[in-house]
Design an enzyme around this catalytic site. Structure first.
Site, PDB file in Angstrom:
ATOM      1  N   CYS A 180       6.619 -17.297 -13.340  1.00  0.00           N
ATOM      2  CA  CYS A 180       7.796 -17.655 -12.544  1.00  0.00           C
ATOM      3  C   CYS A 180       7.399 -18.126 -11.148  1.00  0.00           C
ATOM      4  O   CYS A 180       8.032 -19.020 -10.589  1.00  0.00           O
ATOM      5  CB  CYS A 180       8.782 -16.493 -12.478  1.00  0.00           C
TER       6      CYS A 180
ATOM      7  N   CYS B 166       6.928 -12.828 -11.722  1.00  0.00           N
ATOM      8  CA  CYS B 166       5.672 -12.805 -12.470  1.00  0.00           C
ATOM      9  C   CYS B 166       4.890 -14.076 -12.134  1.00  0.00           C
ATOM     10  O   CYS B 166       5.418 -15.008 -11.512  1.00  0.00           O
ATOM     11  CB  CYS B 166       5.941 -12.703 -13.967  1.00  0.00           C
TER      12      CYS B 166
ATOM     13  N   GLU C 210      14.583 -15.959 -12.971  1.00  0.00           N
ATOM     14  CA  GLU C 210      14.195 -17.059 -12.086  1.00  0.00           C
ATOM     15  C   GLU C 210      14.086 -18.362 -12.874  1.00  0.00           C
ATOM     16  O   GLU C 210      14.554 -19.412 -12.434  1.00  0.00           O
ATOM     17  CB  GLU C 210      12.845 -16.783 -11.414  1.00  0.00           C
TER      18      GLU C 210
ATOM     19  N   HIS D 140      12.982 -15.419 -18.211  1.00  0.00           N
ATOM     20  CA  HIS D 140      13.212 -14.657 -16.988  1.00  0.00           C
ATOM     21  C   HIS D 140      14.363 -15.247 -16.160  1.00  0.00           C
ATOM     22  O   HIS D 140      14.683 -16.435 -16.281  1.00  0.00           O
ATOM     23  CB  HIS D 140      11.938 -14.622 -16.152  1.00  0.00           C
TER      24      HIS D 140
END
Length: 162
Positions: free
Chosen positions: A120, A117, A81, A79
């Site tokens: 993250c 999410c 992040e 992801h």
């Protein structure tokens, strides 16, 4: 000409970073800023050396019908992040702000109710990031105090998605 406010300025940069993403469903861009200095950026993509979903022309999560916000361990991408956090020194992230923009691949519209999410969120917490600013549309955004994620621990109640 009116000058763009600083939060939208950094969100604009995150939106540009998202353009490098290789996911077939959603493009996310993240920018970590501390003391008005960009510390790092990240976008969605497969780990270095592995083929991206755009190269393969398939998304296993889509093929399995997995809803947004669930079963990320099946996704081949890292992801935005996480990629931004991986690229930064922790001491530079302490007290920082993470700017996040999500775009739908299908029409480049902003992802509705975009958020980090659960995996993250945990990385953001451990990185020492203080705030996350998430774009809702070209002008509007939400500010999340990371301490709220610590106090409102969704992992204790089994919340799925976001």
């Amino acid at each position: 000409m009116a000058r763009r406010d600083k939060d939208n300025y950094y969100l604009d940069i995150a939106e540009m970073v998202a353009q490098r993403g290789t996911c077939l469903r959603k493009l996310y861009g993240a920018v970590i800023v501390n003391n008005d200095e960009i510390i790092s950026t990240g976008y969605v993509g497969a780990p270095r050396g592995r083929k991206n979903c755009t190269d393969l022309g398939r998304c296993i999560r889509a093929e399995l019908g997995i809803p947004r916000g669930e079963r990320y361990e099946i996704c081949r991408s890292v992801h935005a992040e996480a990629n931004a956090i991986i690229s930064a020194a922790r001491e530079k992230m302490l007290g920082a702000t993470l700017y996040l923009v999500g775009l739908e691949v299908s029409d480049r519209s902003y992802v509705a109710n975009a958020s980090c999410c659960s995996m993250c969120k945990r990385m953001v917490i451990n990185a020492g990031i203080e705030r996350v600013i998430i774009r809702d549309d070209y002008e509007n955004y939400r500010i999340v105090n990371v301490n709220d994620w610590i106090e409102d621990d969704e992992s204790l109640i089994g919340t799925f998605g976001y």
